[in-house]
Motif scaffolding. Structure first.
Motif, PDB file in Angstrom:
ATOM      1  N   UNK A 134       0.836  -1.203   0.000  1.00 26.63           N
ATOM      2  CA  UNK A 134       0.000   0.000   0.000  1.00 26.63           C
ATOM      3  C   UNK A 134       0.870   1.252   0.000  1.00 26.63           C
ATOM      4  N   UNK A 135       1.952   1.232   0.779  1.00 25.25           N
ATOM      5  CA  UNK A 135       2.841   2.394   0.846  1.00 25.25           C
ATOM      6  C   UNK A 135       3.515   2.642  -0.497  1.00 25.25           C
ATOM      7  N   UNK A 136       3.951   1.594  -1.171  1.00 23.10           N
ATOM      8  CA  UNK A 136       4.582   1.759  -2.485  1.00 23.10           C
ATOM      9  C   UNK A 136       3.600   2.347  -3.498  1.00 23.10           C
ATOM     10  N   UNK A 137       2.361   1.895  -3.444  1.00 27.79           N
ATOM     11  CA  UNK A 137       1.342   2.420  -4.358  1.00 27.79           C
ATOM     12  C   UNK A 137       1.067   3.886  -4.061  1.00 27.79           C
ATOM     13  N   UNK A 138       1.003   4.259  -2.791  1.00 22.60           N
ATOM     14  CA  UNK A 138       0.821   5.669  -2.426  1.00 22.60           C
ATOM     15  C   UNK A 138       2.001   6.504  -2.922  1.00 22.60           C
ATOM     16  N   UNK A 139       3.202   5.956  -2.809  1.00 18.26           N
ATOM     17  CA  UNK A 139       4.388   6.673  -3.274  1.00 18.26           C
ATOM     18  C   UNK A 139       4.339   6.890  -4.785  1.00 18.26           C
ATOM     19  N   UNK A 140       3.921   5.878  -5.526  1.00 21.81           N
ATOM     20  CA  UNK A 140       3.793   6.010  -6.987  1.00 21.81           C
ATOM     21  C   UNK A 140       2.757   7.079  -7.324  1.00 21.81           C
ATOM     22  N   UNK A 141       1.633   7.073  -6.632  1.00 23.00           N
ATOM     23  CA  UNK A 141       0.589   8.069  -6.882  1.00 23.00           C
ATOM     24  C   UNK A 141       1.121   9.478  -6.624  1.00 23.00           C
ATOM     25  N   UNK A 142       1.873   9.649  -5.539  1.00 19.68           N
ATOM     26  CA  UNK A 142       2.451  10.961  -5.234  1.00 19.68           C
ATOM     27  C   UNK A 142       3.421  11.383  -6.329  1.00 19.68           C
ATOM     28  N   UNK A 143       4.218  10.451  -6.811  1.00 16.66           N
ATOM     29  CA  UNK A 143       5.169  10.749  -7.881  1.00 16.66           C
ATOM     30  C   UNK A 143       4.439  11.145  -9.158  1.00 16.66           C
ATOM     31  N   UNK A 144       3.407  10.405  -9.524  1.00 17.22           N
ATOM     32  CA  UNK A 144       2.650  10.714 -10.744  1.00 17.22           C
ATOM     33  C   UNK A 144       2.048  12.116 -10.655  1.00 17.22           C
ATOM     34  N   UNK A 145       1.419  12.438  -9.541  1.00 12.28           N
ATOM     35  CA  UNK A 145       0.827  13.770  -9.393  1.00 12.28           C
ATOM     36  C   UNK A 145       1.886  14.867  -9.405  1.00 12.28           C
ATOM     37  N   UNK A 146       3.020  14.615  -8.767  1.00 12.30           N
ATOM     38  CA  UNK A 146       4.103  15.596  -8.750  1.00 12.30           C
ATOM     39  C   UNK A 146       4.627  15.828 -10.168  1.00 12.30           C
ATOM     40  N   UNK A 147       4.858  14.757 -10.904  1.00 14.12           N
ATOM     41  CA  UNK A 147       5.377  14.882 -12.262  1.00 14.12           C
ATOM     42  C   UNK A 147       4.357  15.539 -13.203  1.00 14.12           C
ATOM     43  N   UNK A 148       3.092  15.205 -13.031  1.00 15.04           N
ATOM     44  CA  UNK A 148       2.045  15.816 -13.859  1.00 15.04           C
ATOM     45  C   UNK A 148       2.027  17.332 -13.640  1.00 15.04           C
ATOM     46  N   UNK A 149       2.164  17.749 -12.384  1.00 13.51           N
ATOM     47  CA  UNK A 149       2.180  19.187 -12.078  1.00 13.51           C
ATOM     48  C   UNK A 149       3.397  19.874 -12.684  1.00 13.51           C
ATOM     49  N   UNK A 150       4.501  19.141 -12.834  1.00 13.60           N
ATOM     50  CA  UNK A 150       5.729  19.697 -13.420  1.00 13.60           C
ATOM     51  C   UNK A 150       5.770  19.542 -14.940  1.00 13.60           C
ATOM     52  N   UNK A 151       4.779  18.887 -15.510  1.00 13.78           N
ATOM     53  CA  UNK A 151       4.777  18.668 -16.965  1.00 13.78           C
ATOM     54  C   UNK A 151       5.678  17.519 -17.393  1.00 13.78           C
ATOM     55  N   UNK A 152       5.979  16.603 -16.469  1.00 16.87           N
ATOM     56  CA  UNK A 152       6.827  15.445 -16.740  1.00 16.87           C
ATOM     57  C   UNK A 152       8.168  15.872 -17.330  1.00 16.87           C
ATOM     58  N   UNK A 153       8.796  16.864 -16.699  1.00 25.76           N
ATOM     59  CA  UNK A 153      10.112  17.318 -17.167  1.00 25.76           C
ATOM     60  C   UNK A 153      11.231  16.559 -16.506  1.00 25.76           C
TER      61      UNK A 153
END
Length: 111
Positions: free
Chosen positions: A92-111
């Protein structure tokens, strides 16, 4: 009697708090590593090699109502169509970490 009851209730409350699993904050840095190992083959740079319009970019996440931790966690846990479920493969923690990463990268435009 009142003091005894108060002591029992206080002890019970302390015991309950001592055994409650703490809420773990999502770690995007850890999510980046997990994403690289488990997700990047299909979603490198926020793209989607299977369904091209359903990327992990901000506009697509918003369009398909996937722009929240809960939505991404659900998708990763349960999969959908060609995407496999990762529940049981990732914690569950790994999945939460992936979700946080995806949202962070989306906000940055996947740069």
């Amino acid at each position: 009697m009142k003091k005894t009851l108060t002591a029992i209730l206080l002890s019970l409350a302390i015991a309950c708090l001592a055994f409650v699993r703490p809420v773990l904050a999502a770690d995007a840095a850890s999510g980046a590593k997990i994403f690289s190992t488990n997700c990047a083959a299909c979603h490198m740079g926020g793209r989607n090699v299977v369904v091209a319009q359903k990327t992990l970019k901000q506009d697509a996440l918003e369009k398909y109502s996937m722009n929240s931790m809960e939505a991404i966690i659900h998708q990763v846990q349960n999969g959908k169509n060609a995407m496999p479920a990762f529940k049981g493969r990732l914690s569950d923690q790994q999945i939460e970490d992936v979700a946080a990463y995806v949202l962070e990268q989306a906000a940055k435009g996947w740069t």
